[in-house]
Enzyme design. Structure first.
Site, mmCIF file in Angstrom:
data_model
loop_
_atom_site.group_PDB
_atom_site.id
_atom_site.type_symbol
_atom_site.label_atom_id
_atom_site.label_comp_id
_atom_site.label_asym_id
_atom_site.label_seq_id
_atom_site.Cartn_x
_atom_site.Cartn_y
_atom_site.Cartn_z
ATOM 1 C CG ASP A 1 -10.485 -12.176 -4.402
ATOM 2 O OD1 ASP A 1 -10.956 -13.318 -4.443
ATOM 3 O OD2 ASP A 1 -10.021 -11.688 -3.360
ATOM 4 N N GLY B 1 -2.470 -1.883 -7.944
ATOM 5 C CA GLY B 1 -1.857 -3.192 -8.203
ATOM 6 C C GLY B 1 -1.449 -3.473 -9.639
ATOM 7 N NE ARG C 1 0.866 -1.290 -3.788
ATOM 8 C CZ ARG C 1 -0.393 -1.726 -3.853
ATOM 9 N NH1 ARG C 1 -0.751 -2.588 -4.779
ATOM 10 N NH2 ARG C 1 -1.302 -1.286 -3.012
ATOM 11 C CG PHE D 1 -2.138 -13.038 1.205
ATOM 12 C CD1 PHE D 1 -1.540 -12.031 0.470
ATOM 13 C CD2 PHE D 1 -2.997 -12.697 2.233
ATOM 14 C CE1 PHE D 1 -1.773 -10.696 0.747
ATOM 15 C CE2 PHE D 1 -3.241 -11.363 2.536
ATOM 16 C CZ PHE D 1 -2.618 -10.364 1.791
ATOM 17 C CD GLU E 1 -8.218 -4.575 -11.125
ATOM 18 O OE1 GLU E 1 -7.053 -4.682 -10.697
ATOM 19 O OE2 GLU E 1 -9.140 -4.098 -10.458
ATOM 20 C CG ASP E 2 -3.661 -6.244 -9.211
ATOM 21 O OD1 ASP E 2 -4.820 -5.880 -9.451
ATOM 22 O OD2 ASP E 2 -3.166 -6.183 -8.071
#
Ligand code: PRP
Length: 181
Positions: A104, A45, A166, A153, A100-101
């Site tokens: 969470d 990601g 992506r 999302f 990191e993208d």
């Protein structure tokens, strides 16, 4: 184009992303002045964010890549992470920045940060484009955050749903109908 049917709305435009990424790069360049940090992208990601961020840095950097998956909450308590692709570089004595993208639950980064420190990294900082702070389960926070977002999302700019989307040049919210089919 498939995006018009699948994207509920654009959360972050290409311009907003570019502006924030450049600001992060400026701050990181200042913080690591005189150093030669190792930037580890966590695949897949982060690949778009990583390449934009690194090209905006005014620092000499070493690039490297890892692919990991957490064991969920077990990772947070045990600090274990499953490594699919390891970094090539020896992290001992190095200042490491993990890119990191999205954070969470934080389980992945909690375990990865502990692993890199255990391997002897001099410091480990985390740079995440997106932070879903309300979802955090592990005791970890990013040192550099692009945007704190709601629990939606999100897709695009590296983020996927079932490996698609992506390559969208923006961050969008995926229509429920796509994943509730
Ligand atoms: C995403 C993201 C982080 C992780 C964050 O990766 O890139 O690595 O999940 O989740 P956590 O904070 O709850 O641990 P994903 O597994 O979707 O893989 P990808 O990057 O290849 O899409």
């Amino acid at each position: 184009m498939y995006t018009e049917n699948d994207v509920q709305s654009v959360m972050l435009t290409t311009e907003q992303l570019a502006e924030r990424v450049n600001a992060l790069a400026e701050q990181i360049s200042e913080d690591y002045k005189g150093e030669y940090p190792l930037f580890i992208a966590v695949l897949k990601g982060s690949f778009v964010f990583y390449s934009d961020l690194l090209r905006a840095l005014s620092l000499p950097v070493q690039v490297d890549f890892m692919s990991v998956s957490s064991y969920g909450e077990r990772a947070a308590s045990s600090g274990r992470v499953k490594i699919m692709k390891d970094a090539d570089a020896d992290v001992r004595g190095r200042h490491v920045v993990v890119v990191e993208d999205i954070i969470d639950t934080g389980n992945t980064l909690y375990a990865l940060k502990n692993l890199l420190l255990h391997r002897g990294a001099k410091s480990v900082k985390i740079c995440a484009l997106l932070d879903k702070a309300s979802r955090r389960a592990a005791d970890i926070s990013a040192d550099y955050v692009g945007f704190e977002i709601e629990d939606e999302f999100v897709i695009g700019y590296g983020l996927d749903y079932a490996e698609r989307y992506r390559n969208l040049p923006f961050v969008g919210i995926l229509k429920r109908s796509v994943y509730e089919k």
